[in-house]
Design a protein around this motif. Structure first.
Motif, PDB file in Angstrom:
ATOM      1  N   UNK A 799     -40.749  57.034  -0.039  1.00 30.05           N
ATOM      2  CA  UNK A 799     -40.401  56.417   1.263  1.00 30.05           C
ATOM      3  C   UNK A 799     -40.940  57.240   2.424  1.00 30.05           C
ATOM      4  N   UNK A 800     -41.191  56.558   3.506  1.00 29.69           N
ATOM      5  CA  UNK A 800     -41.656  57.240   4.725  1.00 29.69           C
ATOM      6  C   UNK A 800     -40.510  58.035   5.334  1.00 29.69           C
ATOM      7  N   UNK A 801     -40.843  59.200   5.896  1.00 30.06           N
ATOM      8  CA  UNK A 801     -39.801  59.945   6.611  1.00 30.06           C
ATOM      9  C   UNK A 801     -39.555  59.315   7.982  1.00 30.06           C
ATOM     10  N   UNK A 802     -38.588  59.853   8.722  1.00 29.22           N
ATOM     11  CA  UNK A 802     -38.192  59.229   9.995  1.00 29.22           C
ATOM     12  C   UNK A 802     -39.347  59.181  10.991  1.00 29.22           C
ATOM     13  N   UNK A 803     -40.085  60.264  11.079  1.00 32.88           N
ATOM     14  CA  UNK A 803     -41.179  60.322  12.057  1.00 32.88           C
ATOM     15  C   UNK A 803     -42.273  59.330  11.703  1.00 32.88           C
ATOM     16  N   UNK A 804     -42.642  59.255  10.418  1.00 34.17           N
ATOM     17  CA  UNK A 804     -43.694  58.321   9.975  1.00 34.17           C
ATOM     18  C   UNK A 804     -43.249  56.880  10.188  1.00 34.17           C
ATOM     19  N   UNK A 805     -41.975  56.623   9.864  1.00 39.24           N
ATOM     20  CA  UNK A 805     -41.464  55.259  10.049  1.00 39.24           C
ATOM     21  C   UNK A 805     -41.444  54.889  11.534  1.00 39.24           C
ATOM     22  N   UNK A 806     -41.024  55.833  12.368  1.00 41.55           N
ATOM     23  CA  UNK A 806     -40.982  55.555  13.810  1.00 41.55           C
ATOM     24  C   UNK A 806     -42.372  55.301  14.368  1.00 41.55           C
ATOM     25  N   UNK A 807     -43.352  56.083  13.914  1.00 36.83           N
ATOM     26  CA  UNK A 807     -44.718  55.886  14.405  1.00 36.83           C
ATOM     27  C   UNK A 807     -45.260  54.536  13.966  1.00 36.83           C
ATOM     28  N   UNK A 808     -44.972  54.145  12.736  1.00 34.24           N
ATOM     29  CA  UNK A 808     -45.442  52.851  12.235  1.00 34.24           C
ATOM     30  C   UNK A 808     -44.841  51.718  13.064  1.00 34.24           C
ATOM     31  N   UNK A 809     -43.535  51.758  13.299  1.00 35.94           N
ATOM     32  CA  UNK A 809     -42.878  50.682  14.046  1.00 35.94           C
ATOM     33  C   UNK A 809     -43.403  50.616  15.479  1.00 35.94           C
ATOM     34  N   UNK A 810     -43.504  51.774  16.112  1.00 34.57           N
ATOM     35  CA  UNK A 810     -43.997  51.792  17.500  1.00 34.57           C
ATOM     36  C   UNK A 810     -45.420  51.277  17.590  1.00 34.57           C
ATOM     37  N   UNK A 811     -46.272  51.680  16.657  1.00 36.82           N
ATOM     38  CA  UNK A 811     -47.667  51.235  16.692  1.00 36.82           C
ATOM     39  C   UNK A 811     -47.758  49.725  16.550  1.00 36.82           C
ATOM     40  N   UNK A 812     -47.026  49.178  15.634  1.00 35.27           N
ATOM     41  CA  UNK A 812     -47.091  47.725  15.427  1.00 35.27           C
ATOM     42  C   UNK A 812     -46.498  46.966  16.613  1.00 35.27           C
ATOM     43  N   UNK A 813     -45.381  47.462  17.118  1.00 37.23           N
ATOM     44  CA  UNK A 813     -44.789  46.796  18.288  1.00 37.23           C
ATOM     45  C   UNK A 813     -45.723  46.849  19.485  1.00 37.23           C
ATOM     46  N   UNK A 814     -46.329  48.007  19.749  1.00 39.61           N
ATOM     47  CA  UNK A 814     -47.252  48.142  20.886  1.00 39.61           C
ATOM     48  C   UNK A 814     -48.443  47.226  20.730  1.00 39.61           C
ATOM     49  N   UNK A 815     -48.904  47.070  19.489  1.00 39.37           N
ATOM     50  CA  UNK A 815     -50.104  46.281  19.253  1.00 39.37           C
ATOM     51  C   UNK A 815     -49.874  44.801  19.476  1.00 39.37           C
ATOM     52  N   UNK A 816     -48.654  44.314  19.208  1.00 39.45           N
ATOM     53  CA  UNK A 816     -48.395  42.872  19.288  1.00 39.45           C
ATOM     54  C   UNK A 816     -47.655  42.509  20.581  1.00 39.45           C
ATOM     55  N   UNK A 817     -46.587  43.233  20.875  1.00 40.01           N
ATOM     56  CA  UNK A 817     -45.761  42.835  22.016  1.00 40.01           C
ATOM     57  C   UNK A 817     -46.464  43.065  23.344  1.00 40.01           C
TER      58      UNK A 817
END
Length: 1577
Positions: A799-817
């Motif tokens: 599983x991804x750690x907290x930092x990796x998971x946070x970066x993934x979510x932020x990157x995807x949100x920034x890219x679409x929203x």
């Protein structure tokens, strides 16, 4: 005694003040008018006796002697004249050194006496003018001045003087002596000329010019041949030259003519010396008056190098005048000798010296402008060839100036004129200096920019103002348009050509149309068009040459092509078209012409001009058409995947073989045509290869694939994929491959045990792809496919750690929203929904990994910025995502034990305000979020998953109200939603909801911010009763939000919050608000004002605050550690805070009814609060805090705070006129002053009596006990208030007069001086408010006033002052019998106050004295008359008092005394001149007063003088100056028989002492009076 007066005055000449010296001089002159001979002898004796007296003081005496002599010349006898002459002669020659001012003053005395006694003067002066001995400087100066002041008396002596003087000229070595000899000769010559011009009036008509010719000529020879060569410029330039002029008129003409051969070289020699050349040039005018003399040509050789070529400083006017004078000399020479002058000048154009060439050109310009030399024009033009090639900027400027002169006088119309025009154009084309020159350049240095600017101005000048140049310039200037070397000159060229073209057009078609056949050198119309069109393509480049070219192209239209420029647009429109797209402009122009042959010629010309634009790349662009071409295969992956199903190893082996081959390094076919794209084919091969590996992974057997994923497949994929490559196909193939690999791992049988080592690396790669996509557009499916790949990767282990998971979510949100609102074309219509769907699936996978309140909180921490974004489309996407995630969370939630949903409040506060978002879709989905959250909470509380709650289900019906855009409906719906939340929200999280909801007030969407406010207040209204302990926290939170936001709706919501809390917990809210830091900031004030919204709440709050004001002591006294220092009063905090709170509440208009209800109570409390705040300090901690505070809050200074609160109470209680009246009179400021506090209270009482009389009765009743208060301030304030009320009849109407008068009388024994003073003022005011009562109680009031004047405990006489002022008011209403008995006592008692240091005492005592005169009739007349005489001098002198109010009182008293004095003249003077509103000319007034005093009371002369002597020691300089002036006017009008009564010795001694006064004005008046004493001697 005359001599004693004169000696006294002369002793005072040592005074350093100029005005005093001037007055002493005037006084000596005045004394001298009476006895001139005696004064002159006294001056002689004084100067002889005081040999060491400094010369500045001797000068004053000598000037006075001169004035006396001049004014009394006819009265002098010979003996006195002889004494004066001898003294002046000695004073003038006492010092061998020249002391100019002193010796000049003595010389002026001799000149003054010499007007009548010329022989005596000459006898004395000639005795010191001995042959062979160089005389004193001022002997000669005196001769010179005598010759001008007494021509007929002096000229007979001049022959003898000249005879003695001439041998002395050789003895004069010093320049000063030479100058005075020259001055004497100049004035002698001028006086002789005047004598000869008036022989009919002369005493000796036989005098002739030749009487002096030989001596003058001899002097001329010395001056010209010797002194003119002096090194001293003053001798050369001024003295000698100025003397030679008048002397030349007395020289014989033949001798002057003989001198001309020597005179000219002499003049020329002067130019070589450091002298003012202008004076020399003036001498040259004498020679110029004799044209034809060949010697004159010598002038040219001398004038040229030194005077013309020398640097010219234009800031020195004399140098400019000389330069112009010399140029005129050359003009005169050229008139007589044109060939020889030109022969002299033109060779100098070849000189190597720059200044020589510039000077020559300056003379040429002068000659061309001044003379008409038609025959010489070709010769002069040909001589300019060499200067045209000069590289010096100064020479270039001079050439341009010569060419300008030639243009005006027809030179350029000759053959060779075109060369001159070409020179100017070349200078216009000079390149611009890349950097400004430094300041270190010499003043006369020129830059290329300056030469260029001069040339541009000259070209425009000659083409627009010189009509004769039209034929020369048109069309010749067109030759310079096309050559590239003249590009920088195009702007001025085009402007000049346009002006010429416009002129020609006005003259007719024949004059305007150009014949290209007869003008072979002209460029063709194609060349002109190509050149001007290209330049016009950049309108603002190079000083705007493009715009100028466009204008010229428009003007030349008929000479280029008939339809070339008929476009119809205005010039600004064309320029606007040119700026962004020059090639489109060219295209439109050619389309408009549509002449194939013409366009073909134009294109040919453009090709020919192409190489000439190498230095101008911007313009070259317009000649080069540009275009680009571009060329735009998917394959074997599926085949390889099918093969891998049964033959995995063989398939991988084949792919490995292919990888090892060199095929992917080859390129062939069509791609070889584009050298810069040689790698394209290789990239396509790589893409296919990567896709093949992905297909192999997804189709391979599940039990075999895991072992091959990392060892074979991923290794080969990343070996041939460069992350920096930007090829879209390659990226998509890799993403698809990774996605298939993820699917293969997930679907494999051992996926749960498989640990994918390269998972993090692949996720990072996918994020890089997402980040590399443009943030402002959605053109490719990379985002969507990368997120799908990430979704499959997230599922895998580890599983991804907290930092990796946070970066993934932020990157995807920034890219679409963050994408802007999308309106895709049909091919991409499904791309955005697919991308959003991929994002939802990814976030669900991430949330699924941690399906807990913590996981939910973590997810919404990433979504929160988007949910509260300022952009509607971002909020809409975020809320939609949130609703989806919450529904997913609720659907997947499986609660086995009851656990707290601890972050419900935060999440509810995030979504509930969105129910009023500006977008309907957001509002709808926000309700869904609230709905889901409430059911999630119920699940955590133990309710079944399918449980339905009636209140929660009501939210679905409320969604309909959110469809209406009306804000009223929206906020009402929000209120209903808040009610649902309030009833279903757990009590333990209510506070957390409120805290989070307060954060919603900062929402950038104002609708949501307002909704948050509605929900906060709804929650408080519904559940606030249980929050008593939380009131301070809620109040503090409300305050902090007000600090962070400056929005009107937030302020209103905060006020509503405080109001709701106060209705439930009044005392707690008031206590919490009083605990706010002082001074209250604007936000605390807003919260206080919220308590004024409802009278039922406001009244008890006001009473509570009044109680807090009165409960505690107003201040505490702290004694300083320094012994003997006064106590310091420090304000107590609670009454201060309560006062500030009262101010804020009463500042709200809604508090009016409550203030009216409590009006008397509030008024008395605040009035006494003001009284106890005067002079009170803030505590140390609050002092520093107030200095740092900013904003509109009330000042924290205790007294100011109380005053402002009282002012607000009056305004809100319906007494606006009271507050306005007090403010207009400055009363509020006075109340703050410890010294003037009672005056402010008086203004308040006056305004209350006038505008609020009906309210006074309860106020007075409440204030009477305060007269016995323990606080001095309260007694002072109450007494001041009552004192002023007594000046109004309102207290009589309210039946309060008697009791108030008794209370005022009782206060006369108060321990406080101010109270006793104010009590007397109140008793005096009865005369104004109730005059009939003043008459009734006259004896009682008079006794009180006398007691006040006799107050023993009154060191500063404040009580006495008030008693006198009040008595003045009462006297007009008292019975005479009551006053007569105490009249003398009062007059004697107040007399010392006339000269008091305090102007108030002076004013009041003098005013009272004037009022007492009304009661001086009858038995008291003689006694009071004596008192008037005793005070008369004082009253007259105090008309010069430094205080205007004292002057006004003196005027009043004198007007009142006038009728009693028995002198009609004095009475008229006092009545007519002593008006209070008129200025007084004191000197003139005193002159007439003294005249009447001396004539009517002669026996009082000495008494008046002695009284004035007392004021010689006055503290006021104005009085000390007025006293001697008073005496002077008395002396001026006294008769001889009364002079013996004056003690003259005492008077002179006192005046002599006063002459040493430190104030100059006093000494001036004293000196003036001393001069007048001559009348009584």
């Amino acid at each position: 005694v005359d001599s004693k007066l004169a000696t006294t005055l002369m002793d005072a000449t040592i005074d350093k003040d100029l005005s005093v010296q001037e007055q002493i001089y005037s006084a000596l002159c005045y004394v001298g008018e009476t006895e001139p001979e005696e004064i002159l002898n006294a001056c002689d004796e004084y100067l002889r006796r005081h040999q060491k007296l400094a010369y500045p003081h001797r000068i004053i005496i000598l000037k006075a002697m001169e004035t006396v002599v001049v004014n009394n010349l006819s009265r002098l006898d010979k003996s006195t004249a002889k004494v004066v002459i001898f003294l002046a002669s000695n004073e003038m020659t006492k010092s061998k050194e020249v002391v100019y001012d002193w010796q000049e003053a003595a010389s002026d005395v001799l000149v003054a006496v010499g007007r009548r006694f010329i022989n005596k003067v000459m006898e004395e002066v000639l005795s010191k003018f001995q042959p062979g001995i160089l005389p004193h400087y001022f002997i000669l100066q005196t001769f010179a001045n005598l010759s001008m002041s007494n021509v007929f008396g002096m000229v007979p002596f001049l022959n003898s003087i000249l005879g003695t003087m001439l041998p002395m000229l050789g003895l004069a070595k010093q320049d000063t002596m030479k100058c005075v000899f020259c001055s004497a000769l100049q004035h002698f010559s001028e006086s002789i000329q005047e004598y000869l011009a008036n022989l009919d009036k002369a005493p000796d008509p036989t005098v002739r010019k030749d009487t002096f010719s030989n001596e003058i000529f001899s002097a001329y020879e010395v001056l010209f041949y010797s002194w003119l060569q002096s090194r001293e410029a003053k001798v050369r330039g001024l003295a000698v030259v100025e003397a030679l002029g008048p002397m030349s008129h007395l020289m014989p003409s033949d001798r002057l003519e003989e001198q001309l051969p020597r005179l000219i070289p002499g003049i020329l020699a002067l130019y070589k010396k450091q002298t003012e050349a202008f004076y020399v040039s003036k001498l040259g005018l004498l020679a110029m008056a004799r044209p034809g003399n060949a010697k004159l040509l010598l002038l040219s050789s001398a004038l040229f190098p030194e005077q013309i070529c020398a640097p010219l400083d234009s800031s020195v006017p004399l140098l400019v005048k000389n330069h112009n004078e010399v140029l005129r000399c050359f003009t005169v020479l050229a008139c007589s000798f044109p060939d020889r002058v030109l022969g002299f000048l033109l060779p100098k154009l070849e000189s190597s010296n720059e200044r020589t060439r510039v000077g020559t050109l300056a003379i040429m310009r002068q000659i061309i402008n001044s003379l008409q030399m038609e025959i010489k024009k070709p010769f002069i033009l040909s001589s300019m060839k060499l200067p045209l090639q000069d590289s010096s900027n100064k020479v270039k400027r001079a050439v341009v100036q010569v060419i300008s002169a030639m243009a005006h006088h027809g030179y350029l119309e000759q053959a060779g004129g075109e060369t001159m025009i070409e020179f100017i154009v070349r200078q216009c084309a000079l390149p611009t200096d890349p950097q400004p020159r430094k300041q270190t350049l010499e003043a006369d240095d020129l830059t290329s920019d300056q030469v260029r600017n001069i040339s541009i101005n000259t070209l425009f000048l000659i083409s627009t103002t010189v009509d004769r140049m039209n034929d020369v310039l048109w069309p010749y200037l067109l030759e310079f348009v096309t050559p590239a070397q003249f590009t920088n000159a195009l702007a001025p060229l085009c402007k000049s050509l346009l002006h010429l073209a416009t002129k020609r057009q006005g003259e007719g078609e024949d004059a305007f149309l150009i014949s290209y056949d007869t003008n072979a050198n002209l460029p063709s119309p194609y060349a002109l068009t190509a050149r001007l069109l290209v330049v016009a393509s950049w309108p603002y480049l190079g000083d705007g040459r493009g715009a100028a070219a466009l204008r010229l192209l428009n003007g030349l239209q008929p000479n280029i092509h008939p339809v070339c420029w008929h476009r119809g647009e205005g010039l600004p429109v064309l320029i606007a078209v040119l700026s962004p797209s020059p090639e489109s402009f060219l295209r439109e122009t050619l389309t408009a012409i549509s002449d194939a042959a013409w366009i073909c010629c134009l294109l040919t010309e453009m090709c020919q001009q192409l190489n000439s634009y190498s230095s101008f790349p911007s313009e070259k662009v317009c000649l080069i058409p540009t275009w680009v071409t571009s060329v735009c295969s998917r394959g074997l992956a599926s085949c390889f995947g099918i093969c891998a199903v049964n033959h995995l190893d063989e398939t991988l082996a084949k792919l490995e073989d292919f990888v090892r081959s060199d095929i992917i390094r080859k390129s062939a076919g069509l791609f070889s045509l584009f050298k810069d794209r040689s790698d394209t084919e290789v990239e396509k091969v790589k893409s296919a290869l990567i896709l093949c590996y992905g297909s192999v992974a997804v189709h391979a057997p599940r039990e075999l694939v895991l072992a091959r994923i990392e060892a074979d497949i991923l290794r080969n994929i990343f070996q041939y994929f460069n992350t920096k490559v930007g090829d879209l196909m390659l990226k998509l193939c890799l993403i698809r491959s990774i996605c298939m690999i993820g699917q293969a791992i997930y679907n494999s049988a051992q996926s749960t045990a498989f640990n994918f080592a390269r998972k993090v690396e692949l996720v990072a790669q996918m994020m890089d792809f997402i980040k590399s996509e443009p943030a402002d557009s959605l053109r490719t499916p990379i985002r969507q496919r990368a997120m799908v790949s990430c979704m499959y990767l997230v599922i895998l282990k580890p599983p991804l750690n907290d930092a990796e998971r946070a970066e993934l979510v932020d990157t995807c949100l920034n890219s679409v929203l963050a994408l802007p609102p999308l309106f895709p074309a049909p091919p991409l219509q499904t791309l955005y929904p697919d991308t959003v769907s991929a994002l939802k699936d990814l976030l669900k996978c991430v949330l699924q990994k941690e399906l807990t309140p913590r996981g939910l909180q973590s997810m919404f921490e990433h979504l929160c910025p988007w949910i509260t974004s300022t952009k509607e489309h971002e909020r809409e996407r975020a809320v939609e995502l949130s609703a989806t995630l919450l529904e997913f969370y609720r659907g997947k939630l499986n609660v086995t034990t009851v656990v707290p949903f601890y972050n419900l409040g935060v999440l509810m506060a995030l979504f509930s305000p969105r129910c009023s978002d500006s977008l309907p879709s957001i509002r709808q989905r926000a309700v869904d979020c609230v709905y889901s959250l409430l059911y999630i909470q119920m699940c955590y509380e133990g309710f079944a998953h399918d449980h339905k709650d009636e209140m929660v289900e009501k939210l679905k019906t409320l969604k309909q109200g959110l469809e209406n855009p009306d804000y009223t409906v929206l906020f009402h719906t929000c209120y209903n939603i808040a009610m649902v939340i309030a009833k279903r929200f757990p009590p333990d999280q209510l506070m957390s909801l409120l805290l989070a909801m307060f954060e919603g007030l900062t929402d950038p969407d104002k609708n949501c911010s307002r909704a948050a406010a509605v929900m906060i207040n709804s929650l408080l209204k519904e559940r606030g009763g249980v929050l008593l302990e939380k009131v301070p926290e809620i109040i503090g939170l409300t305050h902090s939000k007000l600090q962070g936001l400056d929005e009107e709706h937030v302020r209103k919501a905060a006020q509503q919050t405080v109001y709701i809390l106060a209705c439930q917990h009044q005392t707690a809210v008031v206590s919490s608000l009083l605990g706010s830091p002082l001074p209250f900031d604007s936000h605390s004030c807003t919260m206080w004002r919220s308590l004024a919204t409802e009278p039922t709440l406001t009244s008890p709050v006001l009473e509570l605050l009044v109680e807090k004001v009165n409960r505690d002591v107003p201040y505490k006294e702290n004694k300083s550690f320094l012994l003997g220092s006064s106590c310091e009063r420090i304000a107590t905090t609670l009454p201060l805070a309560a006062t500030c709170a009262l101010h804020e509440i009463m500042s709200a208009p809604e508090s009016g009814p409550a203030v009216l209800e409590l009006y008397p109570h509030l008024f008395v409390t605040l009035l006494l609060r003001v009284s106890c705040s005067v002079g009170v300090q803030l505590p140390k901690n609050l002092q520093s805090r107030e200095r740092r505070s900013i904003g509109p809050s009330t000042s924290l200074e205790p007294c100011s705070c109380a005053v402002e609160t009282l002012k607000a109470m009056l305004a809100r209680g319906g007494s606006e006129e009271v507050a306005r009246s007090v403010g207009n009179a400055g009363g509020w400021e006075l109340m703050r002053s410890a010294e003037r506090h009672h005056d402010g209270i008086a203004l308040l009482a006056r305004a209350m009596a006038k505008h609020a009389a009906p309210r006074l009765f309860p106020i007075v009743k409440a204030l009477i006990p305060m007269l016995n208060s323990v606080y001095d301030g309260q007694r002072v304030t109450t007494t001041a208030f009552f004192a002023e009320l007594l000046s109004s009849n309102v207290v009589n109407d309210l039946i309060l007069l008697e009791s108030m008068m008794d209370n005022m009388t009782g206060r006369q024994r108060d321990s406080c001086t101010a109270v006793r003073q104010l009590a007397l003022r109140g008793l005096g005011n009865i005369a104004v408010g109730s005059p009939e009562k003043a008459r009734k109680h006259g004896a009682q009031l008079l006794a009180s006033m006398i007691d006040g004047m006799d107050d023993k405990d009154d060191p500063k006489n404040l009580v006495a002052l008030e008693a006198m002022s009040s008595l003045s008011k009462l006297l007009g209403h008292m019975e005479e019998r009551d006053v007569h008995s105490v009249l003398l006592h009062i007059a004697i008692r107040i007399r010392p106050f006339f000269d008091s240091e305090r102007h108030e005492l002076r004013k009041s005592s003098i005013t009272l004295f004037g009022n007492l005169t009304k009661f001086s009739s009858g038995n008291s007349e003689d006694v009071f008359f004596e008192q008037i005489l005793n005070g008369l001098v004082t009253l007259l002198l105090h008309l010069q008092d430094p205080k205007p109010e004292v002057i006004k009182a003196c005027k009043f008293a004198l007007r009142m005394c006038g009728p009693v004095m028995g002198c009609d003249g004095l009475c008229d003077m006092f009545q007519n001149h002593l008006h209070e509103d008129r200025s007084l000319h004191y000197g003139e007034f005193m002159n007439h007063v003294c005249k009447h005093l001396v004539s009517n009371y002669p026996e009082m002369l000495n008494r008046l003088i002695l009284t004035n002597l007392f004021y010689f020691k006055s503290n006021w300089a104005e009085i000390r100056a007025a006293a001697p002036m008073f005496i002077g006017f008395l002396v001026l009008h006294v008769d001889r028989e009364h002079c013996q009564h004056v003690e003259l010795e005492q008077l002179v001694s006192a005046l002599s002492l006063l002459l040493k006064d430190p104030v100059a004005a006093v000494r001036v008046k004293t000196a003036e009076t001393l001069g007048r004493l001559v009348r009584i001697v």
